[in-house]
Write an enzyme that holds these catalytic residues in place. Structure first.
Site, mmCIF file in Angstrom:
data_model
loop_
_atom_site.group_PDB
_atom_site.id
_atom_site.type_symbol
_atom_site.label_atom_id
_atom_site.label_comp_id
_atom_site.label_asym_id
_atom_site.label_seq_id
_atom_site.Cartn_x
_atom_site.Cartn_y
_atom_site.Cartn_z
ATOM 1 N N ASP A 270 0.847 -1.202 0.000
ATOM 2 C CA ASP A 270 0.000 0.000 0.000
ATOM 3 C C ASP A 270 0.879 1.248 0.000
ATOM 4 O O ASP A 270 1.573 1.520 0.980
ATOM 5 C CB ASP A 270 -0.903 -0.019 1.235
ATOM 6 C CG ASP A 270 -1.976 1.050 1.215
ATOM 7 O OD1 ASP A 270 -1.925 1.935 0.352
ATOM 8 O OD2 ASP A 270 -2.875 0.999 2.077
ATOM 9 N N HIS B 286 -9.129 -0.945 -7.928
ATOM 10 C CA HIS B 286 -8.809 0.207 -7.080
ATOM 11 C C HIS B 286 -7.590 0.964 -7.602
ATOM 12 O O HIS B 286 -7.598 2.199 -7.653
ATOM 13 C CB HIS B 286 -8.561 -0.281 -5.642
ATOM 14 C CG HIS B 286 -8.305 0.807 -4.664
ATOM 15 N ND1 HIS B 286 -9.302 1.622 -4.177
ATOM 16 C CD2 HIS B 286 -7.145 1.229 -4.074
ATOM 17 C CE1 HIS B 286 -8.781 2.490 -3.330
ATOM 18 N NE2 HIS B 286 -7.480 2.280 -3.244
#
Length: 437
Positions: free
Chosen positions: A251, A345
């Site tokens: 991330d 995403h």
């Protein structure tokens, strides 16, 4: 903002070495430590030399380091600087422990009380970030530790300007964020007059700072909400790498980097920006995003990777050769479908899919136990920085709201937007140009 021992965002950790924690930033690695009394000297490291706490050290509560004593480890010695062009806690690398806390001014507290509070808070932050005890009433929680990359950052919420009679000086960028379909916001854990971010690479150092800031609020402000977070500890992996979140995903791959030519333009208010008191500051959006991990973990690995658009093992874009590989949005598989799904995403959040919108994400994970159904109350304390939230966070979140494959697996439960002024010069306190201008 930081001395050379401190990691900047996504930089590899500094190697361990003999450089004393008290040595100036430009001192050679073998420079001797200055004499004096400091929390930065580890009493425990001197055990092999038979050091015992003398009367002077005992009186002060902190031990002077004798000649030849071992220095702090690199983790404890790393120090961020309080004074600078920008406030600390924005461009530094992710810290192992974090606390986010919002305060509301108490009834009767106005501009003078707010100015006195920011003056106290700034003085306390400067001392603690230098590895020194609080000026008074220190709790000794961090007695044996060095600065440990401690940063303390201060911001103002929208209501702060009304409570202090400064409504006319409130930035337009602090207009309320729009509502989003994934919002399930708890007002009691959202917004606030004042916001403080605390980060460190040691849990006790971080808690020590949190307690000192809360005590210094005195009768001027009370805690509205407080959240605790964590990240992987420095040195926990064989080599420096992008962090993972609680879904197990890498991330932060495409986070803007301070070395980027347009970094300052995207993240910080320009020196000649409006309002003038926000020069070199930034706007932070804070969101408590619960991850519905029980649902997420029922997905197969290929399903999870299609939701994100990246391989779970190394963060590479689907169809790519490594984490830093450019994502090919037009690449198709044998069946003619896009390798990176249209609602993935990672595809939706790309700046080139959002008019160039970009933000610097510097989050913490959180886990607050289990709910009544036995499901983990866990997720992300999302913290993102930008020069203007209407050009950073808002357009990206609107795009996600219209069809992000990740949306069924997350829930936004708290939110806040705060103006974080530029760093304080030596002799100034944070926000002085607003409160005394």
């Amino acid at each position: 903002m930081t001395d050379r021992t401190h990691r900047t965002l996504q930089d590899p950790p500094a190697p361990s070495g003999p450089r004393p924690a008290d040595a100036p930033a430009d001192a050679p690695a073998d420079a001797p430590a200055a004499a004096g009394v400091s929390r930065r000297r580890l009493l425990g490291t001197a055990g092999a030399t038979g050091l015992v706490l003398g009367a002077a050290g005992a009186a002060a509560g902190y031990a002077a380091e004798p000649a030849g004593a071992a220095p702090l480890t690199s983790l404890g010695a790393d120090r961020a600087m309080f004074h600078g062009k920008h406030q600390p806690g924005i461009t530094e690398g992710l810290q192992a422990r974090g606390h986010l806390v919002a305060f509301d001014l108490t009834a009767g507290a106005g501009r003078p009380e707010a100015a006195a509070l920011l003056r106290r808070w700034s003085a306390t932050a400067e001392r603690l970030m230098a590895g020194e005890p609080a000026a008074s009433g220190d709790t000794d929680v961090a007695r044996d530790a060095g600065p440990s990359s401690l940063t303390i950052t201060f911001g103002f919420g929208r209501a702060f300007f009304d409570r202090t009679g400064l409504t006319k000086r409130r930035p337009a960028a602090l207009d309320p964020l729009p509502a989003f379909s994934s919002d399930r916001l708890d007002k009691a854990r959202s917004d606030g007059d004042l916001w403080v971010q605390i980060g460190a690479d040691d849990a006790l150092v971080a808690f020590h700072a949190l307690r000192a800031i809360q005590k210094e609020a005195g009768g001027a402000a009370r805690v509205r909400w407080q959240m605790n977070g964590f990240n992987r500890s420095p040195g926990a992996t064989a080599h420096p790498m992008t962090a993972r979140n609680l879904m197990g995903q890498v991330d932060g791959t495409r986070n803007p980097k301070p070395a980027d030519a347009d970094f300052d333009r995207r993240i910080f208010v320009p020196a000649d920006g409006d309002p003038a008191w926000m020069a070199n500051g930034s706007y932070v959006v804070v969101r408590r995003i619960r991850m519905l991990l029980d649902d997420w973990e029922k997905l197969s690995l290929p399903q999870q990777e299609n939701v994100i658009g990246r391989r779970k093992s190394d963060g590479a874009p689907l169809g790519g050769s490594g984490e830093s590989a450019e994502m090919d949005l037009e690449k198709t598989g044998a069946d003619g479908t896009f390798v990176v799904p249209v609602n993935a995403h990672a595809r939706i959040t790309r700046p080139d899919q959002n008019g160039g919108a970009a933000m610097l994400r510097r989050p913490f994970s959180y886990h607050d136990g289990f709910d009544g159904r036995g499901e983990p109350d866990a997720g992300l304390l999302f913290v993102c920085w930008q020069a203007d939230p209407l050009r950073g966070f808002v357009p990206v979140q609107r795009k996600l709201d219209r069809g992000d494959a990740l949306s069924p697996f997350v829930r936004h439960e708290a939110s806040g937007l705060f103006a974080v002024p530029g760093g304080a010069a030596k002799g100034e306190y944070v926000g002085q140009r607003l409160l005394e201008g």
